[in-house]
Motif scaffolding. Structure first.
Motif, PDB file in Angstrom:
ATOM      1  N   SER A  46       0.838  -1.198   0.000  1.00 14.08           N
ATOM      2  CA  SER A  46       0.000   0.000   0.000  1.00 14.08           C
ATOM      3  C   SER A  46       0.872   1.246   0.000  1.00 14.08           C
ATOM      4  N   PHE A  47       0.312   2.311  -0.571  1.00 10.61           N
ATOM      5  CA  PHE A  47       0.987   3.606  -0.574  1.00 10.61           C
ATOM      6  C   PHE A  47       0.137   4.537   0.264  1.00 10.61           C
ATOM      7  N   GLY A  48       0.672   4.950   1.402  1.00 12.74           N
ATOM      8  CA  GLY A  48      -0.160   5.765   2.273  1.00 12.74           C
ATOM      9  C   GLY A  48      -1.436   5.007   2.567  1.00 12.74           C
ATOM     10  N   GLY A  49      -2.588   5.563   2.203  1.00 14.51           N
ATOM     11  CA  GLY A  49      -3.831   4.864   2.472  1.00 14.51           C
ATOM     12  C   GLY A  49      -4.278   3.966   1.328  1.00 14.51           C
ATOM     13  N   VAL A  50      -3.596   4.077   0.173  1.00 13.76           N
ATOM     14  CA  VAL A  50      -4.055   3.345  -1.006  1.00 13.76           C
ATOM     15  C   VAL A  50      -3.476   1.942  -1.010  1.00 13.76           C
ATOM     16  N   GLN A  51      -4.359   0.952  -0.993  1.00 18.32           N
ATOM     17  CA  GLN A  51      -3.895  -0.428  -1.086  1.00 18.32           C
ATOM     18  C   GLN A  51      -3.783  -0.758  -2.571  1.00 18.32           C
ATOM     19  N   ALA A  52      -2.568  -0.586  -3.132  1.00 15.36           N
ATOM     20  CA  ALA A  52      -2.406  -0.707  -4.587  1.00 15.36           C
ATOM     21  C   ALA A  52      -2.426  -2.162  -5.032  1.00 15.36           C
ATOM     22  N   VAL A  53      -1.872  -3.038  -4.213  1.00 15.79           N
ATOM     23  CA  VAL A  53      -1.841  -4.458  -4.539  1.00 15.79           C
ATOM     24  C   VAL A  53      -2.237  -5.216  -3.277  1.00 15.79           C
ATOM     25  N   GLY A 113      -6.046  -5.338 -17.069  1.00 13.28           N
ATOM     26  CA  GLY A 113      -6.831  -4.661 -16.049  1.00 13.28           C
ATOM     27  C   GLY A 113      -6.842  -3.186 -16.328  1.00 13.28           C
ATOM     28  N   PRO A 114      -7.817  -2.481 -15.767  1.00 14.99           N
ATOM     29  CA  PRO A 114      -7.939  -1.049 -16.044  1.00 14.99           C
ATOM     30  C   PRO A 114      -6.754  -0.256 -15.485  1.00 14.99           C
ATOM     31  N   ASN A 115      -6.652   0.989 -15.908  1.00 13.47           N
ATOM     32  CA  ASN A 115      -5.595   1.863 -15.397  1.00 13.47           C
ATOM     33  C   ASN A 115      -5.650   1.924 -13.877  1.00 13.47           C
ATOM     34  N   GLY A 116      -4.473   1.883 -13.286  1.00 18.06           N
ATOM     35  CA  GLY A 116      -4.409   1.984 -11.835  1.00 18.06           C
ATOM     36  C   GLY A 116      -4.754   0.700 -11.119  1.00 18.06           C
ATOM     37  N   ALA A 117      -4.881  -0.407 -11.859  1.00 20.71           N
ATOM     38  CA  ALA A 117      -5.256  -1.667 -11.231  1.00 20.71           C
ATOM     39  C   ALA A 117      -4.125  -2.214 -10.351  1.00 20.71           C
ATOM     40  N   GLY A 118      -2.898  -1.776 -10.615  1.00 20.92           N
ATOM     41  CA  GLY A 118      -1.770  -2.259  -9.820  1.00 20.92           C
ATOM     42  C   GLY A 118      -0.837  -3.154 -10.606  1.00 20.92           C
ATOM     43  N   LYS A 119      -0.951  -3.162 -11.910  1.00 20.28           N
ATOM     44  CA  LYS A 119      -0.141  -4.071 -12.737  1.00 20.28           C
ATOM     45  C   LYS A 119       1.351  -3.741 -12.630  1.00 20.28           C
ATOM     46  N   THR A 120       1.660  -2.480 -12.859  1.00 25.22           N
ATOM     47  CA  THR A 120       3.063  -2.080 -12.784  1.00 25.22           C
ATOM     48  C   THR A 120       3.621  -2.315 -11.382  1.00 25.22           C
ATOM     49  N   THR A 121       2.789  -2.056 -10.395  1.00 23.39           N
ATOM     50  CA  THR A 121       3.236  -2.258  -9.022  1.00 23.39           C
ATOM     51  C   THR A 121       3.591  -3.725  -8.777  1.00 23.39           C
ATOM     52  N   VAL A 122       2.819  -4.639  -9.343  1.00 23.48           N
ATOM     53  CA  VAL A 122       3.143  -6.067  -9.194  1.00 23.48           C
ATOM     54  C   VAL A 122       4.553  -6.330  -9.741  1.00 23.48           C
ATOM     55  N   PHE A 149      10.115  -1.150 -19.017  1.00 24.27           N
ATOM     56  CA  PHE A 149       9.391  -0.145 -18.263  1.00 24.27           C
ATOM     57  C   PHE A 149       8.344   0.508 -19.145  1.00 24.27           C
ATOM     58  N   GLN A 150       7.242   0.864 -18.507  1.00 21.80           N
ATOM     59  CA  GLN A 150       6.151   1.511 -19.216  1.00 21.80           C
ATOM     60  C   GLN A 150       6.661   2.776 -19.918  1.00 21.80           C
ATOM     61  N   ASP A 151       7.564   3.505 -19.218  1.00 17.25           N
ATOM     62  CA  ASP A 151       8.129   4.715 -19.823  1.00 17.25           C
ATOM     63  C   ASP A 151       9.515   4.428 -20.431  1.00 17.25           C
ATOM     64  N   ASP A 160       6.130  -4.338 -19.613  1.00 15.49           N
ATOM     65  CA  ASP A 160       5.102  -3.386 -19.205  1.00 15.49           C
ATOM     66  C   ASP A 160       4.640  -2.574 -20.412  1.00 15.49           C
ATOM     67  N   GLU A 161       3.512  -2.936 -20.972  1.00 12.50           N
ATOM     68  CA  GLU A 161       2.920  -2.279 -22.132  1.00 12.50           C
ATOM     69  C   GLU A 161       3.926  -2.049 -23.260  1.00 12.50           C
ATOM     70  N   PRO A 162       4.585  -3.113 -23.706  1.00 11.99           N
ATOM     71  CA  PRO A 162       5.615  -2.938 -24.726  1.00 11.99           C
ATOM     72  C   PRO A 162       5.043  -2.645 -26.103  1.00 11.99           C
ATOM     73  N   GLU A 212      -0.788  -5.525 -21.068  1.00 13.61           N
ATOM     74  CA  GLU A 212      -1.230  -5.039 -22.374  1.00 13.61           C
ATOM     75  C   GLU A 212      -2.696  -4.620 -22.308  1.00 13.61           C
ATOM     76  N   HIS A 213      -2.983  -3.458 -22.873  1.00 11.08           N
ATOM     77  CA  HIS A 213      -4.367  -2.993 -22.891  1.00 11.08           C
ATOM     78  C   HIS A 213      -5.089  -3.401 -24.174  1.00 11.08           C
ATOM     79  N   ASN A 214      -4.320  -3.607 -25.247  1.00  9.07           N
ATOM     80  CA  ASN A 214      -4.932  -3.922 -26.533  1.00  9.07           C
ATOM     81  C   ASN A 214      -5.355  -5.393 -26.578  1.00  9.07           C
ATOM     82  N   VAL A 219      10.456   6.252  -0.884  1.00  8.24           N
ATOM     83  CA  VAL A 219       9.906   6.441  -2.228  1.00  8.24           C
ATOM     84  C   VAL A 219      10.565   5.460  -3.188  1.00  8.24           C
ATOM     85  N   ALA A 220       9.771   4.915  -4.082  1.00  8.34           N
ATOM     86  CA  ALA A 220      10.346   4.037  -5.101  1.00  8.34           C
ATOM     87  C   ALA A 220      11.099   4.879  -6.117  1.00  8.34           C
ATOM     88  N   ARG A 221      12.214   4.360  -6.570  1.00  3.20           N
ATOM     89  CA  ARG A 221      12.975   5.136  -7.549  1.00  3.20           C
ATOM     90  C   ARG A 221      12.569   4.756  -8.951  1.00  3.20           C
TER      91      ARG A 221
END
Ligand SMILES: Nc1ncnc2c1ncn2[C@@H]1O[C@H](COP(=O)(O)OP(=O)(O)OP(=O)(O)O)[C@@H](O)[C@H]1O
Ligand SMILES: [Mg+2]
Lengths: 247, 291, 289
Positions: A13-20, A37-46, A85-87, A170-172, A202-204, C287-289
């Motif tokens: 979790s991040f602060g109060g957000v339970q991301a995964v 899964g939709p945006n913000g589902a926690g995929k990248t975090t996994v 990486f996604q970016d 991640d979304e290659p 992948e979203h597509n 923080v994650a890098r």
């Protein structure tokens, strides 16, 4: 069919957000597992939890039976997990060749072990990876000067050159046109044939259906369903979540 | 006149080495330090002590300087590099300010404020040699080493870390080790420069290793351009000739010469960063992004 | 009793460090600029006050002038240095070198105008009286504490109540989001620099009244501000202020064992200990890098 990588009960979790919350996954060798899964589902975090970029609050992960939780990202990478990486995070000011060569040189020491023979082998590996990814023609260009699709394929070439047996992508394929997408799919099929365990965010859905052997559907940090692509795709509840008209 | 020129040339080689090694840390590895004069000082004191207590052999002096400066730099680098880039700057600034106190107080090793005097001239096989050729050799050796690293895998590793640290890690690179090595190498080079500086002047004290000196070295690097091999040398030559140039301007009162110099360094640093961020020789395109 | 005396001296210093560091942290949090010229703001404000005092101005006018100088310098840095660099996407390195260069210019211009060495104002407020046996306190002690608490409270109220303050906090959280709502992050940056810089002024004035300042004090202030921001946890105002206090006390208490020239070493040791054992600082989240 052997399981290359498994994780159980990953949570973060991040602060109060339970991301995964309690994600379990297994990636069989020689198969493509799509993580959708939709945006913000926690995929990248996994991914970040598996590779050690983020510390998990709870959960286990093991690679070929050996626990990898708590290892540093570079240790996970050396154990045989390559990720994109996604970016993208290309080495912007280095040439394409140097970007790919860097992937063949894990040692951070002043020099790489193995002498001239291994240097030649690494260079050959890098050239082969660039060839396979279709960017051999721009080998001397700097990454920052590449076109969009070329950057995406450079990111793939780094992974090819790393010779890992687990790929976390991640979304290659996002934003690729049809012909590039076909080329990308061929790349993954070849790797799958060689026994690489691939996890693909992948979203597509066309890409997912063309490649995936299995699908894990993630929403709000939980795996809602996991299984055969057809079965997952037919589930109206998941479709509703995915296409946004959730009740 | 010859003596004057050879003095300037020797200092240019020594400061060229300092700026070039700082450039390795900043330009290649993307690690930012304002404590380069500290490592120069460590090298100067160790080199001077070797010459004073053992033999005035310049190679031994440089070796000792490199080992002490490089080794101690790891004590700063290993912890401070585990965390964000800003931390290293802060830690190096703190180190720089504390080191001046340490150098002043550790009288047994450094001679305190009075410094170490009467450092014997360097001798190779009993023959006195001037420092100029030694400094030139050291400069060339370090430049060649850095050029080799820049082309080889270590240069790629540092470039990768500078451009995208997390991606470098994801390719299996032990980022902390690579960065620490870069810092140690750079500090060792500064140490060698310090030892040569001590042998050249045959006297050192803490005045030469203050924050102002670190700033001067940084200004040389900035003026010349980070990331290039020869830029820092050009910067060193330019900024070393500045005091001589200023002495021709008669209306500056002599007491203010030091301040005027500092203002020029500082002003040059700020203006270059605003208008020409990659320095005079640097690749402007690269200076513009995240370097 | 010397210990208590030093502790109180440390609290006084620490209160001033806390203000300065909070200013630095506010700027860093809202604009992500590592404003190393914050030390120069401090020096400038201090010397403006001394100049006004020596020119025979009313002290209140001097205080206003010092604050105005601090704000003007902060805004000038934002407009003339950081913003142009930000426009061509300069990284941390570029910003740091530019700000550091400006600090050096300020330090030496002041040295040329006011002369090198310590300068201070002789205020009756700084005359210590014996409040307890062997314990000396000057009115500035109370002024420092009160000023620090009052300014910090005012800042907290501003940040939580006033729309611009709330927007500033939002900017610290997510600059893109704010832009999406049509709020100008440019104006808010100016506000952050103005607020952050004004916090350095009272500290500079009170330091000029007590221990005096010299042209190079900006380096020390810069170190303290960076150290406090890191020790407090990057992104936390409260943390930076508390850490400033801690550093002030540490610098003072170390004098029980060592001579004054080691005071700065104490700050460095605290910073280094945090880097070693708690890199996220007192209030920072990892923080994650
Ligand atoms: N380092 C972080 N710090 C704070 N919150 C984070 C961090 N990383 C992710 N989150 C939050 O965790 C949640 C999941 O994010 P994540 O990036 O894993 O989503 P995703 O499934 O990859 O989405 P997308 O399809 O948009 O890439 C989001 O709410 C995000 O804001
Ligand atoms: Mg994602």
């Amino acid at each position: 069919m052997s399981i290359a990588l498994t994780c159980q009960g990953l949570a973060r979790s991040f602060g109060g957000v339970q991301a995964v919350k309690g994600v379990s996954l297994s990636l069989p060798a020689g198969q493509v597992t799509a993580l959708v899964g939709p945006n913000g589902a926690g995929k990248t975090t996994v991914f970040n939890l598996i590779t050690g970029n983020l510390r998990a609050d709870a959960g286990q992960a093991s690679l070929h039976g050996k626990p990898i939780m708590g290892l540093k990202p570079w240790q996970v990478a050396r154990a045989g997990v390559a990720r994109s990486f996604q970016d993208l995070r290309l080495f912007q000011h280095m040439t394409v060749r140097d970007n790919v060569l860097a992937a063949t040189e894990p040692s951070g020491w002043f020099w790489q072990p193995g002498g001239a023979a291994s240097r030649a082998a690494r260079l050959a590996r890098a050239e082969a990876a660039m060839e396979a990814a279709g960017i051999a023609g721009v080998a001397d260009a700097r990454a920052v000067d590449l076109a969009y699709a070329e950057r995406k394929f450079l990111s793939m070439a780094r992974i090819l050159a790393a010779e890992a047996n687990v790929w976390l992508l991640d979304e290659p394929a996002s934003g690729l046109d049809l012909s590039s997408r076909t080329r990308f799919q061929d790349l993954l099929k070849a790797a799958r044939a060689q026994g690489v365990a691939i996890c693909l965010i992948e979203h597509n859905l066309d890409v997912v259906m063309a490649l995936a052997d299995r699908i894990a559907f993630l929403d709000r940090g939980e795996v809602l369903a996991e299984g055969e692509p057809q079965a997952i795709m037919r589930d109206p509840k998941l479709a509703a979540i995915y296409f946004g008209d959730r009740k | 006149m010859i003596a004057y020129l050879s003095n300037i040339a020797t200092l240019a080689a020594i400061f060229g080495l300092l700026a070039a090694t700082l450039n390795f840390m900043v330009g290649q590895a993307g690690i930012f330090s304002v404590a380069h004069a500290v490592f120069m000082g460590l090298g100067a004191y160790s080199g001077a002590q070797v010459a004073l207590l053992l033999v005035p052999d310049p190679f031994l002096a440089c070796l000792a300087a490199a080992v002490v400066a490089g080794g101690l730099s790891l004590c700063l680098a290993l912890p401070a590099l585990r965390v964000r880039g800003e931390y290293f700057v802060a830690a190096s600034l703190g180190l720089q300010m504390m080191a001046v106190t340490l150098f002043t107080e550790a009288k047994g090793l450094t001679g305190g404020m009075g410094g170490l005097v009467g450092i014997p001239q360097p001798r190779i096989f009993g023959v006195v040699v001037p420092v100029l050729p030694l400094a030139l050799v050291a400069l060339v050796v370090f430049l060649l080493l850095m050029a080799a690293m820049q082309r080889g895998s270590f240069g790629r590793t540092l470039g990768a870390i500078r451009d995208a640290e997390s991606a470098a890690e994801a390719l299996g690179k032990n980022v902390a080790v690579a960065k620490a090595l870069a810092v140690a190498f750079s500090a060792a080079g500064a140490g060698v420069a310090g030892a040569l500086f001590a042998l050249h002047l045959s006297f050192v004290n803490v005045e030469s290793f203050t924050l102002e000196q670190s700033v001067l070295i940084m200004a040389m690097l900035i003026v010349g351009g980070t990331g290039t091999l020869l830029g820092p040398i050009l910067g060193a030559v330019l900024l070393l000739s500045l005091p001589a140039a200023l002495s021709f301007i008669t209306f500056i009162p002599p007491t203010d010469i030091g301040s005027v110099q500092q203002i020029i360094y500082g002003g040059a640093m700020a203006l270059l960063m605003i208008f020409r961020p990659a320095g005079l020789l640097g690749d402007q395109k690269r200076g513009r992004s995240e370097a | 009793m010397i210990e208590l005396q030093l502790l109180l001296g440390g609290l006084q210093n620490g209160a001033l460090y806390a203000l300065t560091a909070a200013g630095f942290a506010l700027i860093f949090g809202a604009t992500k600029v590592f404003h190393v010229a914050h030390g120069a703001t401090f020096t400038l404000a201090g010397y403006v006050f001394i100049g006004a005092w020596n020119a025979g101005w009313h002290p209140a006018l001097g205080v206003l002038a010092a604050m105005a100088a601090a704000v003007a310098f902060g805004i000038a840095m934002e407009r003339l240095v950081y913003r142009p660099i930000g426009r061509h996407e300069g990284g941390f390195f570029t910003v740091f070198v530019a700000a550091f260069g400006v600090s050096i210019v300020v330090q030496n211009v002041i040295a040329m105008i006011a002369g090198r060495g310590f300068a201070n104002v002789d205020s009756p407020l700084a005359t210590a009286t014996e409040v307890m046996p062997d314990l000396f306190l000057a009115p500035v002690f109370w002024i420092s504490i009160v000023a620090a608490v009052a300014m910090f409270l005012a800042l907290t109220i501003f940040l939580s109540r006033h729309p611009a303050g709330v927007a500033l906090r939002a900017l610290a959280q997510n600059a893109d989001l704010l832009r999406a709502y049509g709020l100008s992050s440019g104006k808010l940056s100016v506000l952050a620099f103005a607020l952050g810089s004004v916090l350095a002024a009272p500290a500079a004035i009170l330091t000029a009244m007590t221990s005096g300042i010299n042209e190079a004090i900006g380096n020390h202030v810069m170190l303290i501000s960076m150290a406090a921001t890191i020790v407090g946890g990057v992104g936390s105002l409260r943390g930076a202020a508390l850490a400033g206090l801690l550093l002030g006390v540490a610098e003072s208490v170390v004098l029980v064992f060592l001579d004054t020239q080691w005071a700065e070493g104490a700050s460095f040791m605290v910073l280094f200990a945090f880097i070693l054992f708690r890199p996220s600082g007192m209030f920072g989240a990892a923080v994650a890098r």
